[in-house]
Write a protein that holds these residues in place. Structure first.
Motif, PDB file in Angstrom:
ATOM      1  N   MET A  15       0.689  -1.372  -0.052  1.00 42.88           N
ATOM      2  CA  MET A  15       0.096   0.011   0.157  1.00 42.88           C
ATOM      3  C   MET A  15       0.792   1.179  -0.045  1.00 42.88           C
ATOM      4  N   THR A  16       0.397   2.166  -0.704  1.00 45.12           N
ATOM      5  CA  THR A  16       1.178   3.254  -0.929  1.00 45.12           C
ATOM      6  C   THR A  16       1.093   4.413   0.286  1.00 45.12           C
ATOM      7  N   VAL A  17       2.126   5.033   0.673  1.00 39.92           N
ATOM      8  CA  VAL A  17       1.889   6.040   2.046  1.00 39.92           C
ATOM      9  C   VAL A  17       0.612   7.024   1.820  1.00 39.92           C
ATOM     10  N   GLU A  40      11.106  11.137  -6.705  1.00 40.28           N
ATOM     11  CA  GLU A  40      12.594  11.165  -6.958  1.00 40.28           C
ATOM     12  C   GLU A  40      13.172  12.480  -6.624  1.00 40.28           C
ATOM     13  N   THR A  41      12.358  13.557  -6.255  1.00 41.69           N
ATOM     14  CA  THR A  41      12.744  14.667  -5.917  1.00 41.69           C
ATOM     15  C   THR A  41      13.539  14.661  -4.265  1.00 41.69           C
ATOM     16  N   LEU A  42      12.477  13.613  -3.545  1.00 39.22           N
ATOM     17  CA  LEU A  42      12.967  13.342  -2.369  1.00 39.22           C
ATOM     18  C   LEU A  42      14.016  12.732  -2.346  1.00 39.22           C
ATOM     19  N   ALA A  43      14.160  11.558  -2.893  1.00 34.32           N
ATOM     20  CA  ALA A  43      15.286  10.640  -3.217  1.00 34.32           C
ATOM     21  C   ALA A  43      16.879  11.369  -3.220  1.00 34.32           C
ATOM     22  N   ALA A  88      10.236   7.339   3.587  1.00 35.00           N
ATOM     23  CA  ALA A  88       9.566   6.210   3.232  1.00 35.00           C
ATOM     24  C   ALA A  88       9.079   6.241   1.579  1.00 35.00           C
ATOM     25  N   VAL A  89       8.624   7.441   1.393  1.00 31.94           N
ATOM     26  CA  VAL A  89       8.194   7.875  -0.024  1.00 31.94           C
ATOM     27  C   VAL A  89       9.305   7.643  -0.905  1.00 31.94           C
ATOM     28  N   ALA A  90      10.491   8.196  -0.422  1.00 32.28           N
ATOM     29  CA  ALA A  90      11.973   7.889  -1.133  1.00 32.28           C
ATOM     30  C   ALA A  90      12.347   6.673  -1.181  1.00 32.28           C
TER      31      ALA A  90
END
Length: 284
Positions: free
Chosen positions: A1-3, A214-217, A249-251
């Motif tokens: 499941m996505t955050v 991708e920006t967060l990563a 976590a999203v990254a």
């Protein structure tokens, strides 16, 4: 499941729940602001249909003290609050605040830490919602949620110091607090030696939504954090740091939360403190 869940996705999910009442969707309203009045009054003026108010200070944190301003709540107290809100083992839970995301992330993190896997944060919070609001307070059926703490990593003060030495410890507070120039809440200014300044506010767009993965990563990689890095996060009291853990976590990065954060670190009066723009030598 996505955050994350968008406002339009939540509107669709709420409509599906009305059409199929056996689907358990629980919406938690966690509006809160540091130093401000409880969000209950805002909730009473208008909230998402079916949303249940949860008080961060009383139900998502323990009493303030040596363990910090927002220590982890007693699992029994937290579990009772979630059952009152209708959370059961099979529920999908959506959490939101006014839009900043910090309080919602705290609720997300606690539920995940307590073993509930189906939790999503409304991206952009209530500010992103374009549907109707209501003043009707719901009376959900009692849920059966039983907390099983330990599903997400947690740091104590010793663990935070170790992470600063052996991995990357991110300080999620404003840069001026990190540098020790101001401290509006806690008795000591500065940061944990070895910690890297990484303000939580840089994880969001102007409208309060989270920046793309991708920006967060790329941002976290520039701070030395990539998948597989031993990473930890702290803030003033463990609220905005939860939002940073969510962004990580999203990254695609798992990070541990130092729940007591700076308010615990500096309360003892014996732990080392660094000031200035640089991390400083990590100590113990």
């Amino acid at each position: 499941m996505t955050v994350l869940i968008s406002a339009s996705q939540l509107a669709d999910a709420l409509a599906q729940t009305r059409d199929a009442p056996t689907e358990r969707l629980v919406v938690l309203d966690v509006r809160w602001q540091l130093g401000g009045p409880p969000g209950r009054s805002e909730y009473d003026r208008g909230h998402l249909p079916g949303a249940v108010f949860v008080d961060l200070d009383q139900e998502l944190a323990g009493p303030p003290g040596p363990a910090g301003r927002h220590p982890l709540p007693d699992p029994a107290v937290f579990g009772a609050a979630m059952r009152r809100a209708g959370v059961s083992a099979g529920s999908t839970v959506v959490v939101h605040d006014a839009g900043q995301g910090w309080a919602a992330a705290r609720a997300w993190w606690l539920l995940r830490w307590a073993g509930h896997p189906r939790v999503r944060v409304l991206d952009g919070g209530l500010a992103a919602w374009r549907g109707p609001l209501t003043t009707v307070t719901p009376q959900p059926a009692e849920g059966d949620f039983l907390p099983r703490p330990g599903a997400l990593p947690v740091l104590d003060a010793e663990g935070a110091a170790r992470t600063a030495r052996e991995g990357v410890l991110l300080d999620a507070r404003a840069p001026e607090r990190y540098r020790g120039e101001v401290e509006p809440v806690d008795p000591v200014a500065g940061h944990i030696p070895g910690a890297v300044s990484a303000p939580t506010v840089e994880n969001t767009e102007a409208d309060g939504t989270l920046r793309p993965a991708e920006t967060l990563a790329a941002r976290f990689a520039s701070l030395g954090v990539s998948p597989g890095t031993r990473a930890g996060v702290y803030c003033g009291s463990g609220v905005s740091a939860a939002h940073q853990v969510l962004a990580l976590a999203v990254a695609g990065v798992e990070a541990a939360l130092y729940a007591g954060s700076w308010s615990e670190w500096c309360a003892a009066g014996t732990r080392p403190v660094a000031t200035g723009p640089e991390p400083g030598p990590a100590g113990g």
